[in-house]
Structures are given as C-alpha cells and as structure tokens.
Design a protein around this motif. Structure first.
Motif, PDB file in Angstrom:
ATOM      1  N   THR A  77       0.834  -1.203   0.000  1.00  0.00           N
ATOM      2  CA  THR A  77       0.000   0.000   0.000  1.00  0.00           C
ATOM      3  C   THR A  77       0.869   1.253   0.000  1.00  0.00           C
ATOM      4  O   THR A  77       0.611   2.210  -0.739  1.00  0.00           O
ATOM      5  CB  THR A  77      -0.934   0.007   1.220  1.00  0.00           C
ATOM      6  OG1 THR A  77      -1.822  -1.111   1.138  1.00  0.00           O
ATOM      7  CG2 THR A  77      -1.746   1.295   1.273  1.00  0.00           C
ATOM      8  N   LEU A  78       1.903   1.245   0.825  1.00  0.00           N
ATOM      9  CA  LEU A  78       2.795   2.402   0.905  1.00  0.00           C
ATOM     10  C   LEU A  78       3.498   2.654  -0.427  1.00  0.00           C
ATOM     11  O   LEU A  78       3.626   3.801  -0.873  1.00  0.00           O
ATOM     12  CB  LEU A  78       3.823   2.192   2.013  1.00  0.00           C
ATOM     13  CG  LEU A  78       3.269   2.128   3.441  1.00  0.00           C
ATOM     14  CD1 LEU A  78       4.372   1.799   4.425  1.00  0.00           C
ATOM     15  CD2 LEU A  78       2.587   3.447   3.812  1.00  0.00           C
ATOM     16  N   TRP A  80       2.487   1.714  -3.462  1.00  0.00           N
ATOM     17  CA  TRP A  80       1.549   2.171  -4.492  1.00  0.00           C
ATOM     18  C   TRP A  80       1.186   3.643  -4.279  1.00  0.00           C
ATOM     19  O   TRP A  80       1.096   4.412  -5.234  1.00  0.00           O
ATOM     20  CB  TRP A  80       0.284   1.323  -4.526  1.00  0.00           C
ATOM     21  CG  TRP A  80      -0.628   1.790  -5.628  1.00  0.00           C
ATOM     22  CD1 TRP A  80      -1.799   2.478  -5.502  1.00  0.00           C
ATOM     23  CD2 TRP A  80      -0.388   1.662  -7.029  1.00  0.00           C
ATOM     24  NE1 TRP A  80      -2.314   2.778  -6.738  1.00  0.00           N
ATOM     25  CE2 TRP A  80      -1.465   2.283  -7.700  1.00  0.00           C
ATOM     26  CE3 TRP A  80       0.613   1.074  -7.790  1.00  0.00           C
ATOM     27  CZ2 TRP A  80      -1.559   2.338  -9.082  1.00  0.00           C
ATOM     28  CZ3 TRP A  80       0.525   1.120  -9.181  1.00  0.00           C
ATOM     29  CH2 TRP A  80      -0.543   1.751  -9.806  1.00  0.00           C
ATOM     30  N   ARG A  81       1.014   4.029  -3.038  1.00  0.00           N
ATOM     31  CA  ARG A  81       0.716   5.447  -2.755  1.00  0.00           C
ATOM     32  C   ARG A  81       1.879   6.335  -3.189  1.00  0.00           C
ATOM     33  O   ARG A  81       1.668   7.445  -3.703  1.00  0.00           O
ATOM     34  CB  ARG A  81       0.436   5.633  -1.266  1.00  0.00           C
ATOM     35  CG  ARG A  81      -0.918   5.085  -0.823  1.00  0.00           C
ATOM     36  CD  ARG A  81      -1.084   5.199   0.682  1.00  0.00           C
ATOM     37  NE  ARG A  81      -2.395   4.694   1.116  1.00  0.00           N
ATOM     38  CZ  ARG A  81      -2.719   4.492   2.391  1.00  0.00           C
ATOM     39  NH1 ARG A  81      -1.845   4.780   3.348  1.00  0.00           N
ATOM     40  NH2 ARG A  81      -3.919   4.031   2.701  1.00  0.00           N
ATOM     41  N   GLU A  84       1.767   6.534  -6.954  1.00  0.00           N
ATOM     42  CA  GLU A  84       0.636   7.372  -7.364  1.00  0.00           C
ATOM     43  C   GLU A  84       0.950   8.850  -7.146  1.00  0.00           C
ATOM     44  O   GLU A  84       0.679   9.688  -8.007  1.00  0.00           O
ATOM     45  CB  GLU A  84      -0.596   6.961  -6.574  1.00  0.00           C
ATOM     46  CG  GLU A  84      -1.888   7.597  -7.058  1.00  0.00           C
ATOM     47  CD  GLU A  84      -3.100   6.982  -6.382  1.00  0.00           C
ATOM     48  OE1 GLU A  84      -4.132   6.851  -7.044  1.00  0.00           O
ATOM     49  OE2 GLU A  84      -2.992   6.630  -5.191  1.00  0.00           O
ATOM     50  N   ALA A  85       1.555   9.169  -6.001  1.00  0.00           N
ATOM     51  CA  ALA A  85       1.891  10.563  -5.718  1.00  0.00           C
ATOM     52  C   ALA A  85       2.952  11.084  -6.678  1.00  0.00           C
ATOM     53  O   ALA A  85       2.902  12.241  -7.119  1.00  0.00           O
ATOM     54  CB  ALA A  85       2.386  10.691  -4.276  1.00  0.00           C
ATOM     55  N   ASN A  88       1.118  10.508 -10.686  1.00  0.00           N
ATOM     56  CA  ASN A  88      -0.280  10.786 -11.028  1.00  0.00           C
ATOM     57  C   ASN A  88      -0.400  11.861 -12.100  1.00  0.00           C
ATOM     58  O   ASN A  88      -1.342  11.855 -12.907  1.00  0.00           O
ATOM     59  CB  ASN A  88      -1.049  11.202  -9.776  1.00  0.00           C
ATOM     60  CG  ASN A  88      -2.539  11.278 -10.003  1.00  0.00           C
ATOM     61  OD1 ASN A  88      -3.134  10.374 -10.575  1.00  0.00           O
ATOM     62  ND2 ASN A  88      -3.147  12.361  -9.555  1.00  0.00           N
ATOM     63  N   LYS A  97      -2.151   2.257 -14.863  1.00  0.00           N
ATOM     64  CA  LYS A  97      -2.310   1.970 -13.436  1.00  0.00           C
ATOM     65  C   LYS A  97      -3.133   0.717 -13.162  1.00  0.00           C
ATOM     66  O   LYS A  97      -2.839  -0.037 -12.215  1.00  0.00           O
ATOM     67  CB  LYS A  97      -2.904   3.169 -12.707  1.00  0.00           C
ATOM     68  CG  LYS A  97      -4.367   3.452 -13.014  1.00  0.00           C
ATOM     69  CD  LYS A  97      -4.892   4.587 -12.120  1.00  0.00           C
ATOM     70  CE  LYS A  97      -6.374   4.810 -12.319  1.00  0.00           C
ATOM     71  NZ  LYS A  97      -6.888   5.889 -11.440  1.00  0.00           N
ATOM     72  N   LYS A 101      -1.565  -1.876 -10.541  1.00  0.00           N
ATOM     73  CA  LYS A 101      -2.059  -1.792  -9.166  1.00  0.00           C
ATOM     74  C   LYS A 101      -2.308  -3.157  -8.530  1.00  0.00           C
ATOM     75  O   LYS A 101      -2.040  -3.344  -7.329  1.00  0.00           O
ATOM     76  CB  LYS A 101      -3.323  -0.939  -9.111  1.00  0.00           C
ATOM     77  CG  LYS A 101      -3.762  -0.623  -7.682  1.00  0.00           C
ATOM     78  CD  LYS A 101      -4.961   0.302  -7.656  1.00  0.00           C
ATOM     79  CE  LYS A 101      -5.357   0.637  -6.212  1.00  0.00           C
ATOM     80  NZ  LYS A 101      -6.541   1.537  -6.168  1.00  0.00           N
ATOM     81  N   GLU A 105      -1.741  -5.211  -4.442  1.00  0.00           N
ATOM     82  CA  GLU A 105      -2.940  -5.583  -3.683  1.00  0.00           C
ATOM     83  C   GLU A 105      -2.975  -7.066  -3.358  1.00  0.00           C
ATOM     84  O   GLU A 105      -3.588  -7.482  -2.382  1.00  0.00           O
ATOM     85  CB  GLU A 105      -4.199  -5.201  -4.466  1.00  0.00           C
ATOM     86  CG  GLU A 105      -4.345  -3.707  -4.713  1.00  0.00           C
ATOM     87  CD  GLU A 105      -5.532  -3.377  -5.598  1.00  0.00           C
ATOM     88  OE1 GLU A 105      -6.130  -2.309  -5.400  1.00  0.00           O
ATOM     89  OE2 GLU A 105      -5.854  -4.186  -6.502  1.00  0.00           O
TER      90      GLU A 105
END
Length: 205
Positions: A77-78, A80-81, A84-85, A88, A97, A101, A105
């Motif tokens: 999760t960290l 992917w965030r 994304e940041a 994006n 994505k 993604k 997951e």
C-alpha cells in the motif's frame, strides 16, 4: 551475446536494455545481499529521488531464489501510494495503473517470484516478448562472451557498467524542471512518462 542479470524490483532503465537486447539469464542461486536492486527501486518525486524498499525476511547465505518477502508492514500500500503521488501527473499513469495496481494488492511471498511476475508485466506493457532463463547453479565467474552484470547495479546510486552500444537517451520527466533530468531511474519512470515511446527509447539505446 549473453547477459547474466540479478533479479530486480522495478529495475532501472539500463537493466531493461540488457534484458531486451541480450540473451539474458537471471541469477537465482547467489546469496542475497543488502542494498541491491533485488528489493530496491528509485523513482522521481516532487521532493527528489526516493528509494522504495521491499522488506524481506532472510538469514545469512540465503540464495536469492529463497528470500521471502516480509509482510509485517503494509509495504505494498505504501509503495503504491508513493508511485501514485510521484506519477499521477505523468502522461500515462492513468493508462497503465490498472495493469500494475493489482501487484500491490495481492499477497506477495517469494521475492524472486514476485519480481519476475512484475517484470513480465512490464515487458508486456512495453510490447516486448522476451524469453529469458534462470541460472541452474551458482558460478563465481563466467566465460568470455558473457556480460556478467550481477554486481553492476547499485540501489542507491547510478553506478552501472554500460555496454558500449548502450547510450540511454534522456526523455520527458514530470519533475525535470525542478530536479533536472534524472538518468536510469526505475523502468516505471520511463513507462509512466513516455508510454508507447518507451519501447522506441529502449531500442535506440
């Protein structure tokens, strides 16, 4: 010409040059070592270069093929965030994505296997059908005519011994005006910023 490569997490752009243009074999019997691209990748963010690290469970002298991923922390999760940041606002993040993604997951256990599945997806998105192999045993040295790249890549710095024909062309990056062009980041940087043209850049190298 043959190339012996380490396993890699979202490997640098130069890694994919070797993977695509050589008869490539992935090392799976060497002992795991810290600070390598086996579980590190480098991306460009608004604040500079960031290194993403997959936590692993290992003991001394563990073959890389047996290294297990530690899931005590929600690293997927960290990561992917962070991706994304960072991307994006890149031209092709939205396009790719949904393909990437799910890797962040689904459960992950073995490092080599997870890296390989992700690498195969990247190759698919790049449009390359590459048949690479894995080592049958460990060899300290390889014969002439083999490009041994197992110790060439460094997870913290752009240190790599490039083949004379490998000239990695600069390309558009989201934060280039702020950071300047950052060479040889993770292949994800090239893919999200250039889309289908990533293939052409790798073929020009």
């Amino acid at each position: 010409m043959r190339a012996i490569l380490p396993t890699a997490y979202l490997a640098p752009v130069s890694y994919y040059y070797y993977l695509i243009n050589f008869d490539s074999t992935i090392e799976q019997h060497a002992h795991y070592r810290k600070q390598t691209i086996a579980n590190h990748c480098r991306i460009a963010t608004a604040h500079g270069i960031d290194t993403l690290t997959i936590p692993v469970e290992h003991t001394n002298h563990t073959p890389i093929g047996d290294v297990r991923i530690s899931n005590h922390h929600d690293w997927q999760t960290l990561h992917w965030r962070a991706l994304e940041a960072a991307y994006n606002a890149s031209p092709f993040f939205e396009y790719y994505k949904d393909d990437l993604k799910p890797f962040f997951e689904q459960p992950a256990d073995n490092l080599l296997r997870w890296n390989t599945h992700l690498q195969n997806k990247i190759l698919e998105l790049l449009g390359f059908d590459i048949n690479y192999s894995f080592t049958d045993d460990y060899k300290k040295e390889y014969e002439n005519g083999t490009f041994d790249l197992r110790e060439t890549f460094n997870a913290k710095k752009n240190i790599v011994t490039l083949h004379p024909d490998c000239v990695l062309a600069p390309y558009y990056q989201v934060f280039e005006q702020k950071l300047g062009f950052q060479p040889d980041l993770s292949i994800i940087d090239l893919l999200f910023n250039m889309g289908n043209e990533a293939r052409l850049i790798l073929k020009k190298a």
